[in-house]
Design a protein around this motif. Structure first.
Motif, PDB file in Angstrom:
ATOM      1  N   LEU A   1      59.805 -26.538   0.647  1.00 39.96           N
ATOM      2  CA  LEU A   1      59.938 -27.878   0.329  1.00 39.96           C
ATOM      3  C   LEU A   1      59.633 -28.800   1.773  1.00 39.96           C
ATOM      4  CD1 LEU A   1      60.698 -30.045  -1.948  1.00 39.96           C
ATOM      5  CD2 LEU A   1      62.834 -30.590  -0.698  1.00 39.96           C
ATOM      6  N   VAL A   2      58.745 -29.412   1.644  1.00 42.24           N
ATOM      7  CA  VAL A   2      58.308 -30.270   3.002  1.00 42.24           C
ATOM      8  C   VAL A   2      58.102 -31.745   2.680  1.00 42.24           C
ATOM      9  CG1 VAL A   2      56.478 -30.714   4.588  1.00 42.24           C
ATOM     10  CG2 VAL A   2      56.928 -28.272   3.937  1.00 42.24           C
ATOM     11  N   PHE A   3      58.615 -32.498   3.620  1.00 42.57           N
ATOM     12  CA  PHE A   3      58.515 -34.026   3.509  1.00 42.57           C
ATOM     13  C   PHE A   3      57.345 -34.424   4.375  1.00 42.57           C
ATOM     14  CE2 PHE A   3      62.925 -33.111   2.092  1.00 42.57           C
ATOM     15  CZ  PHE A   3      63.062 -34.052   0.984  1.00 42.57           C
TER      16      PHE A   3
ATOM     17  N   THR B   1      43.273 -30.132  -2.176  1.00 44.94           N
ATOM     18  CA  THR B   1      43.526 -31.239  -1.218  1.00 44.94           C
ATOM     19  C   THR B   1      44.906 -31.707  -1.057  1.00 44.94           C
ATOM     20  OG1 THR B   1      42.852 -32.546  -2.853  1.00 44.94           O
ATOM     21  CG2 THR B   1      40.841 -31.786  -1.582  1.00 44.94           C
ATOM     22  N   VAL B   2      45.731 -31.248  -2.151  1.00 41.03           N
ATOM     23  CA  VAL B   2      47.235 -31.925  -1.757  1.00 41.03           C
ATOM     24  C   VAL B   2      48.032 -31.329  -0.630  1.00 41.03           C
ATOM     25  CG1 VAL B   2      49.308 -31.733  -3.116  1.00 41.03           C
ATOM     26  CG2 VAL B   2      47.119 -32.436  -4.537  1.00 41.03           C
TER      27      VAL B   2
ATOM     28  N   HIS C   1      49.829 -38.382   5.361  1.00 41.58           N
ATOM     29  CA  HIS C   1      49.941 -37.198   4.003  1.00 41.58           C
ATOM     30  C   HIS C   1      50.308 -37.719   2.999  1.00 41.58           C
ATOM     31  CE1 HIS C   1      50.833 -32.849   2.177  1.00 41.58           C
ATOM     32  NE2 HIS C   1      49.779 -33.278   1.924  1.00 41.58           N
ATOM     33  N   VAL C   2      51.293 -38.802   3.076  1.00 40.33           N
ATOM     34  CA  VAL C   2      51.827 -39.691   1.757  1.00 40.33           C
ATOM     35  C   VAL C   2      50.621 -40.361   1.158  1.00 40.33           C
ATOM     36  CG1 VAL C   2      53.388 -41.299   1.039  1.00 40.33           C
ATOM     37  CG2 VAL C   2      54.383 -39.485   2.414  1.00 40.33           C
ATOM     38  N   ARG C   3      49.950 -40.844   2.253  1.00 33.25           N
ATOM     39  CA  ARG C   3      48.833 -41.801   1.743  1.00 33.25           C
ATOM     40  C   ARG C   3      47.697 -41.027   1.066  1.00 33.25           C
ATOM     41  NH1 ARG C   3      49.594 -44.055   6.883  1.00 33.25           N
ATOM     42  NH2 ARG C   3      47.876 -43.172   7.666  1.00 33.25           N
ATOM     43  N   THR C   4      47.501 -39.805   1.550  1.00 35.39           N
ATOM     44  CA  THR C   4      46.444 -38.918   0.789  1.00 35.39           C
ATOM     45  C   THR C   4      47.002 -38.397  -0.447  1.00 35.39           C
ATOM     46  OG1 THR C   4      45.633 -38.044   3.042  1.00 35.39           O
ATOM     47  CG2 THR C   4      45.485 -36.634   0.988  1.00 35.39           C
ATOM     48  N   LEU C   5      48.168 -38.291  -0.563  1.00 33.81           N
ATOM     49  CA  LEU C   5      49.040 -37.812  -1.892  1.00 33.81           C
ATOM     50  C   LEU C   5      48.602 -39.216  -2.783  1.00 33.81           C
ATOM     51  CD1 LEU C   5      52.093 -35.990  -0.927  1.00 33.81           C
ATOM     52  CD2 LEU C   5      50.167 -34.820  -1.817  1.00 33.81           C
ATOM     53  N   LEU C   6      49.063 -40.215  -2.455  1.00 34.11           N
ATOM     54  CA  LEU C   6      48.859 -41.192  -3.360  1.00 34.11           C
ATOM     55  C   LEU C   6      47.480 -41.820  -3.882  1.00 34.11           C
ATOM     56  CD1 LEU C   6      51.177 -43.839  -1.630  1.00 34.11           C
ATOM     57  CD2 LEU C   6      51.705 -42.458  -3.600  1.00 34.11           C
ATOM     58  N   HIS C   7      46.422 -41.426  -2.978  1.00 31.98           N
ATOM     59  CA  HIS C   7      44.978 -41.646  -3.249  1.00 31.98           C
ATOM     60  C   HIS C   7      44.862 -40.340  -4.270  1.00 31.98           C
ATOM     61  CE1 HIS C   7      44.226 -44.765  -0.414  1.00 31.98           C
ATOM     62  NE2 HIS C   7      44.370 -43.890   0.602  1.00 31.98           N
TER      63      HIS C   7
END
Length: 308
Positions: A130-132, A268-269, A137-143
Motif C-alpha cells: 500500500l503506497v501513498f 499507467t496507474v 501521481h495523485v494528479r495522474t490518477l485523477l486524470h
C-alpha cells in the motif's frame, strides 16, 4: 464491485472447514472480464471469515486455490484452535460491521504519517503493498479516473452493467439484498476532484443534494508484484485488512476501480518509480461521514452446511 457479493460458503462439519467459492453468476464480464475484481471481493470475504473465526477463538488455517481442478474454489479455511488471546486478527472484528464505503465529502485534515505507516504495514502482512502517492501521481490518477468516466459515458455495455447493480427507489432497495441503493450514492459532486463513482449517472434522484468534495483527495494505491489469481486473492485480503484497520483508526474510506477497468489505462496507474508491479485497487481515505450500510444477501443464499 457494486456490492455484488459474488461468493458462496460451504461448511464441512466433519472437519470444521469452510470452502469459499466464487459465484460466477455475479460476475461482470464487461467491466471485469478476467474476474480480477471478483477475486478481490471474494478474498475480502475470506479475510472477514478469518477475522470472525479468530474472534470466536479459532485459529483459521487458510489455503488459497486448494483444488487445481476447480478454480471457482477460492479458499479453504479450517477452524483449528484455539487462537491466542492477543491475536491481531481478532482485534479487527469490531470494524467488520462498522466499515462502510463513503461517497460523501471528506475534510482537508491530513492523515498522520503514523496512521499511514500502520495501514501500509497491514497490507504487507497479507503479501501486498500500500503506497501513498505523491502530488504528481495523485494528479495522474485523477486524470485517469476522469478519462475512464468519459469512456463509460460512451459505452452502452458499461452503462447496462452498472444499471444491473443500481437500486433506485425505496421498493427496489427494499426488495434486494445486493447492489447499491440510492441512499448510498452520496451527494452529487458540485466541485472537487474526489474520485467517487456516481451510480445515478445522468438520472435525477429526487431529493438528492449536491456538495463540495475535496480538491486534493488523499489516495492510496494497493498492488502486488505479479498479476495472477493468487496475487488477486492476496490483494483482496490485504484490501480488507487495510479497510478494517482504517475504520478502527477513525478514517472514512471509498474505493475507485474506474481506471483499472480499462486495460489500456490500468498499466499507467502505477508509479513507474515504485517497485509495485500491478495496481489492484485505488483507495480514497480521510475524515468524514462513514456512509450508510448497504444490503446483504440472506445467509441461506450464501451458506450451505454439509453434514447437518
Amino acid at each position: 464491485m457494486h456490492n455484488a457479493q459474488p461468493w458462496r460458503f460451504r461448511f464441512r462439519r466433519k472437519d470444521g472447514a469452510f470452502e469459499v467459492y466464487a459465484d460466477l453468476d455475479r460476475a461482470m464480464p464487461h467491466s471485469d472480464p478476467t474476474t480480477r475484481a471478483l477475486h478481490l471481493g471474494c478474498a475480502a470475504a475470506v479475510f472477514n471469515l478469518r477475522v470472525a473465526a479468530a474472534h470466536a477463538g479459532w485459529e483459521p488455517v487458510t489455503r488459497l486455490l486448494p483444488d487445481p481442478a476447480d478454480p471457482s474454489l477460492i479458499a479453504e479455511v479450517r477452524l483449528a484452535g484455539p487462537t491466542a488471546a492477543d491475536d491481531d486478527l481478532a482485534a479487527l472484528y469490531p470494524a467488520i460491521r462498522r466499515r462502510r464505503t463513503s461517497r460523501h465529502p471528506f475534510t482537508d485534515e491530513e492523515i498522520p504519517q503514523a496512521v499511514k505507516d500502520t495501514l501500509s504495514g497491514a497490507a504487507v502482512l497479507e503479501g501486498a503493498q500500500l503506497v501513498f502517492p505523491g502530488a504528481w501521481h495523485v494528479r495522474t490518477l485523477l486524470h485517469l479516473v476522469h478519462d475512464a468516466e468519459g469512456r463509460d459515458d460512451r459505452d452502452s455495455a458499461a452503462a447496462e452493467e452498472l444499471s444491473r447493480w443500481t437500486r433506485v427507489g425505496a421498493p427496489a432497495a427494499g426488495e434486494s439484498g445486493d447492489g447499491v441503493p440510492e441512499d448510498a450514492f452520496g451527494p452529487r459532486q458540485r466541485f472537487g476532484q474526489a474520485p467517487v463513482r456516481d451510480f445515478a449517472g445522468r438520472h435525477p434522484v429526487p431529493g438528492r443534494e449536491t456538495a463540495v468534495f475535496e480538491e486534493t483527495p488523499q489516495l492510496a494505491v494497493l498492488g502486488t508484484q505479479d498479476d495472477r489469481p493468487r496475487d488477486w486473492l492476496a490483494a483482496g485480503q490485504a484490501l480488507e485488512r487495510v479497510l478494517l484497520q482504517a475504520t478502527l483508526d477513525g478514517l472514512a474510506t471509498s474505493l475507485t476501480s474506474h481506471a483499472l477497468e480499462w486495460p489500456e489505462l490500468r498499466w499507467t496507474v502505477r508509479d513507474p518509480e515504485s517497485a509495485m508491479g500491478f495496481v489492484q485497487m485505488v483507495l480514497r481515505l480521510g475524515y468524514g461521514p462513514s456512509g450508510p450500510g448497504t444490503p446483504r444477501r440472506p445467509v441461506d443464499e450464501v451458506l450451505d452446511i454439509e453434514g447437518d
